[in-house]
Design a protein around this motif. Sequence first.
Motif, PDB file in Angstrom:
ATOM      1  N   ALA A   2       0.694  -1.051   0.210  1.00  0.00           N
ATOM      2  CA  ALA A   2      -0.149   0.085  -0.033  1.00  0.00           C
ATOM      3  C   ALA A   2       0.863   1.254  -0.051  1.00  0.00           C
ATOM      4  N   GLY A   3       0.312   2.391  -0.777  1.00  0.00           N
ATOM      5  CA  GLY A   3       1.017   3.518  -0.600  1.00  0.00           C
ATOM      6  C   GLY A   3       0.709   4.590   0.469  1.00  0.00           C
ATOM      7  N   VAL A   4       1.416   5.651   0.278  1.00  0.00           N
ATOM      8  CA  VAL A   4       1.147   6.625   1.339  1.00  0.00           C
ATOM      9  C   VAL A   4      -0.281   7.131   1.209  1.00  0.00           C
ATOM     10  N   ALA A   5      -1.287   6.992   2.427  1.00  0.00           N
ATOM     11  CA  ALA A   5      -2.478   7.555   2.307  1.00  0.00           C
ATOM     12  C   ALA A   5      -2.632   8.732   3.002  1.00  0.00           C
ATOM     13  N   GLN A   6      -3.436   9.777   2.421  1.00  0.00           N
ATOM     14  CA  GLN A   6      -3.780  11.053   2.775  1.00  0.00           C
ATOM     15  C   GLN A   6      -5.186  11.408   2.622  1.00  0.00           C
ATOM     16  N   SER A   7      -5.696  12.059   3.666  1.00  0.00           N
ATOM     17  CA  SER A   7      -7.088  12.470   3.509  1.00  0.00           C
ATOM     18  C   SER A   7      -7.188  13.927   4.253  1.00  0.00           C
ATOM     19  N   PRO A   8      -8.088  14.755   3.944  1.00  0.00           N
ATOM     20  CA  PRO A   8      -8.935  14.461   2.871  1.00  0.00           C
ATOM     21  C   PRO A   8      -8.073  14.917   1.386  1.00  0.00           C
ATOM     22  N   ARG A   9      -8.890  14.545   0.352  1.00  0.00           N
ATOM     23  CA  ARG A   9      -8.194  14.982  -0.884  1.00  0.00           C
ATOM     24  C   ARG A   9      -8.193  16.452  -1.259  1.00  0.00           C
ATOM     25  N   TYR A  10      -9.533  17.219  -0.619  1.00  0.00           N
ATOM     26  CA  TYR A  10      -9.784  18.401  -1.031  1.00  0.00           C
ATOM     27  C   TYR A  10     -10.258  18.852   0.134  1.00  0.00           C
ATOM     28  N   LYS A  11      -9.906  20.279   0.357  1.00  0.00           N
ATOM     29  CA  LYS A  11     -10.673  21.173   1.424  1.00  0.00           C
ATOM     30  C   LYS A  11     -10.733  22.514   1.123  1.00  0.00           C
ATOM     31  N   ILE A  12     -11.919  23.133   1.298  1.00  0.00           N
ATOM     32  CA  ILE A  12     -12.122  24.430   1.180  1.00  0.00           C
ATOM     33  C   ILE A  12     -12.629  25.125   2.362  1.00  0.00           C
ATOM     34  N   ILE A  13     -11.795  26.035   2.886  1.00  0.00           N
ATOM     35  CA  ILE A  13     -12.162  26.624   4.338  1.00  0.00           C
ATOM     36  C   ILE A  13     -12.040  28.298   3.993  1.00  0.00           C
ATOM     37  N   GLU A  14     -12.591  28.899   5.039  1.00  0.00           N
ATOM     38  CA  GLU A  14     -12.505  30.438   4.909  1.00  0.00           C
ATOM     39  C   GLU A  14     -11.411  30.765   5.788  1.00  0.00           C
ATOM     40  N   LYS A  15     -10.969  32.032   5.326  1.00  0.00           N
ATOM     41  CA  LYS A  15      -9.443  32.513   6.180  1.00  0.00           C
ATOM     42  C   LYS A  15      -9.823  32.517   7.667  1.00  0.00           C
ATOM     43  N   ARG A  16      -8.905  32.274   8.545  1.00  0.00           N
ATOM     44  CA  ARG A  16      -8.973  32.368  10.154  1.00  0.00           C
ATOM     45  C   ARG A  16      -9.628  30.938  10.429  1.00  0.00           C
ATOM     46  N   GLN A  17     -10.080  29.959   9.844  1.00  0.00           N
ATOM     47  CA  GLN A  17     -10.588  28.744  10.187  1.00  0.00           C
ATOM     48  C   GLN A  17      -9.405  28.133  10.335  1.00  0.00           C
ATOM     49  N   SER A  18      -9.832  26.873  11.151  1.00  0.00           N
ATOM     50  CA  SER A  18      -8.612  25.809  11.165  1.00  0.00           C
ATOM     51  C   SER A  18      -8.952  24.567  10.431  1.00  0.00           C
ATOM     52  N   VAL A  19      -7.871  23.602   9.987  1.00  0.00           N
ATOM     53  CA  VAL A  19      -7.948  22.450   9.181  1.00  0.00           C
ATOM     54  C   VAL A  19      -6.876  21.654   9.557  1.00  0.00           C
ATOM     55  N   ALA A  20      -7.219  20.301   9.494  1.00  0.00           N
ATOM     56  CA  ALA A  20      -6.330  19.276   9.794  1.00  0.00           C
ATOM     57  C   ALA A  20      -6.380  18.277   8.725  1.00  0.00           C
ATOM     58  N   PHE A  21      -5.065  17.952   8.369  1.00  0.00           N
ATOM     59  CA  PHE A  21      -4.738  16.783   7.273  1.00  0.00           C
ATOM     60  C   PHE A  21      -4.022  15.649   7.909  1.00  0.00           C
ATOM     61  N   TRP A  22      -4.536  14.408   7.494  1.00  0.00           N
ATOM     62  CA  TRP A  22      -4.091  13.102   7.871  1.00  0.00           C
ATOM     63  C   TRP A  22      -3.091  12.458   6.786  1.00  0.00           C
ATOM     64  N   CYS A  23      -2.068  11.842   7.431  1.00  0.00           N
ATOM     65  CA  CYS A  23      -1.159  10.695   6.557  1.00  0.00           C
ATOM     66  C   CYS A  23      -0.787   9.708   7.217  1.00  0.00           C
ATOM     67  N   ASN A  24      -1.017   8.639   6.581  1.00  0.00           N
ATOM     68  CA  ASN A  24      -0.543   7.164   6.879  1.00  0.00           C
ATOM     69  C   ASN A  24       0.496   6.774   5.932  1.00  0.00           C
ATOM     70  N   PRO A  25       1.673   6.831   6.459  1.00  0.00           N
ATOM     71  CA  PRO A  25       2.876   6.285   5.528  1.00  0.00           C
ATOM     72  C   PRO A  25       2.947   4.769   5.138  1.00  0.00           C
ATOM     73  N   ILE A  26       3.947   4.430   4.403  1.00  0.00           N
ATOM     74  CA  ILE A  26       4.044   3.204   4.064  1.00  0.00           C
ATOM     75  C   ILE A  26       4.434   2.230   5.524  1.00  0.00           C
ATOM     76  N   SER A  27       3.855   1.229   5.494  1.00  0.00           N
ATOM     77  CA  SER A  27       4.402   0.458   6.774  1.00  0.00           C
ATOM     78  C   SER A  27       5.707   0.209   6.875  1.00  0.00           C
ATOM     79  N   GLY A  28       6.360   0.723   7.814  1.00  0.00           N
ATOM     80  CA  GLY A  28       7.688   0.232   8.093  1.00  0.00           C
ATOM     81  C   GLY A  28       8.552   1.571   7.783  1.00  0.00           C
ATOM     82  N   HIS A  29       8.021   2.368   7.322  1.00  0.00           N
ATOM     83  CA  HIS A  29       8.830   3.535   6.718  1.00  0.00           C
ATOM     84  C   HIS A  29       9.047   4.583   7.980  1.00  0.00           C
ATOM     85  N   ALA A  30      10.357   4.882   8.268  1.00  0.00           N
ATOM     86  CA  ALA A  30      10.816   5.512   9.747  1.00  0.00           C
ATOM     87  C   ALA A  30      10.720   7.023   9.291  1.00  0.00           C
ATOM     88  N   THR A  31      10.718   7.403   8.454  1.00  0.00           N
ATOM     89  CA  THR A  31      10.914   8.722   8.042  1.00  0.00           C
ATOM     90  C   THR A  31       9.631   9.401   7.318  1.00  0.00           C
TER      91      THR A  31
END
Lengths: 114, 109
Positions: A2-31
């Motif tokens: 499996a490759g590197v997984a990221q979510s969400p793919r797209y996000k639209i927010i207004e300025k001053r709002q907060s946002v968070a992105f998630w990443c799951n790397p390839i299993s066993g990758h230390a960096t």
Amino acid sequence: EAGVAQSPRYKIIEKRQSVAFWCNPISGHATLYWYQQILGQGPKLLIQFQNNGVVDDSQLPKDRFSAERLKGVDSTLKIQPAKLEDSAVYLCASSSQRAGTEAFFGQGTRLTVV
Amino acid sequence: GQQVMQIPQYQHVQEGEDFTTYCNSSTTLSNIQWYKQRPGGHPVFLIQLVKSGEVKKQKRLTFQFGEAKKNSSLHITATQTTDVGTYFCAGGGGFKTIFGAGTRLFVKA
């Protein structure tokens, strides 16, 4: 593998709002890396983790950006509050060793701040 | 700090023509990596060069690492429409990898 997984793919927010992105790397990758890619430019490193420790965050705007990699596996990148100039694609990448080896990129999260 | 510069920024070629992009670092590199990013996609690793003066080939692609380990080039022979995209070099030094701004290749059929 499996490759590197990221979510969400797209996000639209207004300025001053907060946002968070998630990443799951390839299993066993230390960096794990978080890059910001503004349209028409090359990826700019925001932060690099080696396991759950920060190796380099010199270009991370720490007044508004934060990132963590609990347990040395998946990671989250947060922006609070967002500015218009934060509009970009946020790429997560991982590699099996320290910088200088092949990095595998996720599909990225395209953030638009309006 | 360390900087990695790439030229040209854009290149338009006719299908079948050759293409070269150049990468220059302000400091001596431990290694150089090359990535390709298709429009709307993410960077995909092509190759890594480590040795001074190293030359590697992948089919129509030839990669060179300069003797001083401060510059590199990617040459594509007889471009095809499938070669379109942006080619990035990424210079490794210490524990850092710095990406160049990329060269965007347009291929006209």
